[in-house]
Motif scaffolding. Structure first.
Motif, PDB file in Angstrom:
ATOM      1  N   MET A   1      45.816  41.343  50.446  1.00  0.00           N
ATOM      2  CA  MET A   1      45.068  40.522  49.477  1.00  0.00           C
ATOM      3  C   MET A   1      45.825  39.243  49.166  1.00  0.00           C
ATOM      4  N   PRO A   2      45.112  38.122  49.014  1.00  0.00           N
ATOM      5  CA  PRO A   2      45.792  36.885  48.611  1.00  0.00           C
ATOM      6  C   PRO A   2      46.308  37.005  47.174  1.00  0.00           C
ATOM      7  N   GLU A   3      47.269  36.171  46.849  1.00  0.00           N
ATOM      8  CA  GLU A   3      47.801  36.180  45.494  1.00  0.00           C
ATOM      9  C   GLU A   3      46.671  35.946  44.486  1.00  0.00           C
ATOM     10  N   GLY A   4      46.602  36.777  43.477  1.00  0.00           N
ATOM     11  CA  GLY A   4      45.550  36.624  42.463  1.00  0.00           C
ATOM     12  C   GLY A   4      44.172  37.059  42.927  1.00  0.00           C
ATOM     13  N   GLY A   5      44.094  37.781  44.044  1.00  0.00           N
ATOM     14  CA  GLY A   5      42.803  38.190  44.601  1.00  0.00           C
ATOM     15  C   GLY A   5      42.126  39.290  43.796  1.00  0.00           C
ATOM     16  N   VAL A   6      40.908  39.652  44.233  1.00  0.00           N
ATOM     17  CA  VAL A   6      40.119  40.651  43.518  1.00  0.00           C
ATOM     18  C   VAL A   6      39.886  41.889  44.385  1.00  0.00           C
ATOM     19  N   PHE A   7      40.245  43.053  43.829  1.00  0.00           N
ATOM     20  CA  PHE A   7      39.919  44.357  44.416  1.00  0.00           C
ATOM     21  C   PHE A   7      38.727  44.896  43.644  1.00  0.00           C
TER      22      PHE A   7
ATOM     23  N   ARG B   1      42.447  56.464  41.673  1.00  0.00           N
ATOM     24  CA  ARG B   1      42.622  55.441  42.710  1.00  0.00           C
ATOM     25  C   ARG B   1      42.865  54.070  42.096  1.00  0.00           C
ATOM     26  N   VAL B   2      42.067  53.720  41.100  1.00  0.00           N
ATOM     27  CA  VAL B   2      42.247  52.428  40.418  1.00  0.00           C
ATOM     28  C   VAL B   2      43.665  52.347  39.844  1.00  0.00           C
ATOM     29  N   SER B   3      44.147  53.442  39.256  1.00  0.00           N
ATOM     30  CA  SER B   3      45.499  53.455  38.689  1.00  0.00           C
ATOM     31  C   SER B   3      46.538  53.191  39.775  1.00  0.00           C
ATOM     32  N   MET B   4      46.368  53.845  40.918  1.00  0.00           N
ATOM     33  CA  MET B   4      47.345  53.698  42.006  1.00  0.00           C
ATOM     34  C   MET B   4      47.277  52.315  42.647  1.00  0.00           C
ATOM     35  N   VAL B   5      46.071  51.754  42.762  1.00  0.00           N
ATOM     36  CA  VAL B   5      45.940  50.387  43.290  1.00  0.00           C
ATOM     37  C   VAL B   5      46.604  49.411  42.318  1.00  0.00           C
ATOM     38  N   ALA B   6      46.407  49.648  41.028  1.00  0.00           N
ATOM     39  CA  ALA B   6      47.027  48.775  40.012  1.00  0.00           C
ATOM     40  C   ALA B   6      48.547  48.866  40.097  1.00  0.00           C
ATOM     41  N   HIS B   7      49.055  50.088  40.313  1.00  0.00           N
ATOM     42  CA  HIS B   7      50.505  50.270  40.426  1.00  0.00           C
ATOM     43  C   HIS B   7      51.053  49.456  41.603  1.00  0.00           C
TER      44      HIS B   7
ATOM     45  N   ASN C   1      51.577  41.937  43.762  1.00  0.00           N
ATOM     46  CA  ASN C   1      50.602  40.852  43.556  1.00  0.00           C
ATOM     47  C   ASN C   1      50.117  40.897  42.105  1.00  0.00           C
ATOM     48  N   PRO C   2      51.025  40.629  41.153  1.00  0.00           N
ATOM     49  CA  PRO C   2      50.734  40.919  39.741  1.00  0.00           C
ATOM     50  C   PRO C   2      49.591  40.110  39.122  1.00  0.00           C
ATOM     51  N   SER C   3      49.195  38.997  39.726  1.00  0.00           N
ATOM     52  CA  SER C   3      48.066  38.265  39.138  1.00  0.00           C
ATOM     53  C   SER C   3      46.722  38.723  39.708  1.00  0.00           C
ATOM     54  N   ALA C   4      46.740  39.718  40.599  1.00  0.00           N
ATOM     55  CA  ALA C   4      45.492  40.250  41.167  1.00  0.00           C
ATOM     56  C   ALA C   4      44.687  40.965  40.083  1.00  0.00           C
ATOM     57  N   LYS C   5      43.367  41.093  40.347  1.00  0.00           N
ATOM     58  CA  LYS C   5      42.469  41.741  39.381  1.00  0.00           C
ATOM     59  C   LYS C   5      41.730  42.900  40.052  1.00  0.00           C
ATOM     60  N   ILE C   6      41.388  43.887  39.237  1.00  0.00           N
ATOM     61  CA  ILE C   6      40.625  45.047  39.705  1.00  0.00           C
ATOM     62  C   ILE C   6      39.312  45.108  38.941  1.00  0.00           C
ATOM     63  N   LEU C   7      38.215  45.209  39.700  1.00  0.00           N
ATOM     64  CA  LEU C   7      36.883  45.243  39.111  1.00  0.00           C
ATOM     65  C   LEU C   7      36.213  46.555  39.507  1.00  0.00           C
ATOM     66  N   ILE C   8      35.815  47.366  38.527  1.00  0.00           N
ATOM     67  CA  ILE C   8      35.093  48.617  38.810  1.00  0.00           C
ATOM     68  C   ILE C   8      33.638  48.421  38.422  1.00  0.00           C
TER      69      ILE C   8
ATOM     70  N   HIS D   1      49.976  50.344  30.936  1.00  0.00           N
ATOM     71  CA  HIS D   1      50.727  49.975  32.144  1.00  0.00           C
ATOM     72  C   HIS D   1      50.191  48.728  32.844  1.00  0.00           C
ATOM     73  N   TYR D   2      48.904  48.522  32.741  1.00  0.00           N
ATOM     74  CA  TYR D   2      48.276  47.477  33.578  1.00  0.00           C
ATOM     75  C   TYR D   2      47.385  46.563  32.722  1.00  0.00           C
TER      76      TYR D   2
END
Ligand code: FAD
Length: 392
Positions: free
Chosen positions: A145-151, A169-175, A181-188, A208-209
């Motif tokens: 994923m690019p820096e700051g990208g979206v999962f 899974r979301v927790s583990m992806v966030a970890h 890639n700390p500026s990345a975002k997760i969208l459920i 944690h996240y």
């Protein structure tokens, strides 16, 4: 000759049933297991691989010890079942006769469940809800994923395999992303109002996240989603968003061979919990995710527990051994962050109507780190124990 049992599917349910019938009948019953793959990758702990807590190889299990234990292991697909003749046809051309048939083929996906997605899109937008190459692909995509990208994750409607699975899974992806890639975002994107262990996950995500995870429930369009795998877009309530990774977990149904056997109703195979017998054919038992049994969640623990009840019942019918009242149990552990484990579980009994919950327990919010570490360590012991119980 000897009574014959054919088991279709060598996962958590099927491998357990085959192993127990062969072991406990000491050669009096002929047991054949049909499973296409030579190495089975457990979905359980596959999220921990995504998080960097397990190696992929540690999830793989082979069938040599089942064979040594007297099970005739056939690596092939079951492609047809003739309930009149009591035979199973294999893709390779073989035909197996049975006195009792055990079906434990896991899940398949409902066609058209997520508009824009079908199985041919699983490379662009992996489900990773059957473990192995899909899990490996999803992890590679997250790492790229690019820096700051979206999962993005498209979560499934009930009922589905492993109710806490998407949220672990979301927790583990966030970890993983927090480190790489700390500026990345997760969208459920979620069609469900509520989900398993929700308060525990939301507390953990906050702690944690913080700021990383955003969940869109049905009130905000979570049930109205369309994906475009070529464009890598997700449209939520008509609003199109470009994403970098899209994990599509579609609505599920019983493994397709159950449909082909004609023992399903609304996608699942109804069973009588006393012996996991199909309600449509007394010579067929259905275990694990494919079964519609009542209160138990679809989990590896449940499948293993149901398999032992079915094995006992089948031995009772075919060799006259004693059959005890059916009892079941389940626990689902989830890892939120390093050594931050939580669990939910229950015991069950069979009534004429369904498998009914007797007693349950769940981790509490605000637990201290020592208790969460102990819960995580308990899950490590469980994985080692259950995989030995399934595969020998
Ligand atoms: P499976 O284990 O899927 O086995 C089915 C087998 O049947 C497969 O090997 C398949 O190849 C075979 N098969 C299918 N069709 C045919 C055919 N026609 N002919 C021959 N063989 C066939 N559960 C837990 O208990 N704890 C957890 O922590 C947990 N975490 C999970 C995390 C994730 C991300 C996921 C996706 C699942 C998780 N689960 C967990 C759930 C668990 O993996 C399933 O509930 C469990 O595997 C169900 O067992 P089963 O025997 O019904 O199906």
């Amino acid at each position: 000759g000897k009574p014959r049992v054919v088991v279709v599917g060598g996962g958590a349910g099927g491998a357990t049933a085959a192993r127990y019938i062969a072991k406990d009948s000491q050669g009096a019953i002929d047991v054949t297991l049909v499973e296409p793959t030579r190495a089975y990758f457990t979905c359980f702990f596959s999220n921990l691989y995504l998080g960097g807590f397990r190696e992929l190889d540690s999830l793989a299990h082979t069938y040599g010890r089942l064979a040594q234990g007297g099970v005739n292991v056939v690596h092939d697909w079951a492609v047809a079942i003739d309930r009149e003749a009591r035979t199973v046809s294999l893709a390779g051309g073989g035909v197996l006769a049975y006195d009792r048939l055990i079906l434990a083929p896991g899940i398949d996906f409902v066609d058209g469940a997520v508009p824009g997605w079908d199985i041919s899109a699983q490379h662009a937008m992996p489900h990773a809800y059957k473990a192995g190459s899909q899990t490996e692909l999803l992890k590679a995509q997250i790492m790229a994923m690019p820096e700051g990208g979206v999962f993005a994750m498209v979560a499934p409607p009930n009922p589905f395999r492993c109710p806490p699975g998407p949220y672990e899974r979301v927790s583990m992806v966030a970890h993983l992303l927090k480190a790489s890639n700390p500026s990345a975002k997760i969208l459920i994107v979620d069609p469900k109002e509520k989900f398993s262990k929700q308060a525990l996950f939301e507390e953990g995500w906050q702690a944690h996240y913080g700021g990383m995870i955003d969940r869109i429930g049905p009130d905000f369009g979570g049930a109205d989603v369309r994906v475009d795998p070529a464009a890598m877009t997700v449209a939520i309530d008509g609003v199109v968003e470009k994403v970098d990774v899209c994990n599509v977990i579609p609505a599920q149904k019983a493994g397709r061979i159950c449909d082909m056997a004609g023992i399903t109703e609304n996608g699942w195979a109804p069973v009588d919990g006393h012996g996991m017998q199909s309600r449509m054919d007394e010579n067929i038992h259905v275990l694990g995710d494919s079964a519609q049994q009542g209160d138990m969640p679809k989990s590896g623990f449940s499948a293993n527990s149901q398999a032992k009840v079915a094995a006992m019942t089948v031995r009772g019918v075919l060799s006259g051994s004693k059959v005890f009242p059916a009892k079941f149990s389940n626990t689902c552990w989830s890892l939120i962050d390093t050594e931050d484990g939580v669990k939910v579980g229950a015991t069950y009994e069979a009534t004429d109507e369904k498998i009914a919950k007797v007693d349950g327990f769940i981790s509490q919010t605000g637990e201290d780190t020592a208790l969460r570490r102990a819960t995580y360590e308990e899950s490590l012991g469980w994985y080692a124990g259950i995989t030995k119980d399934i595969f020998g």
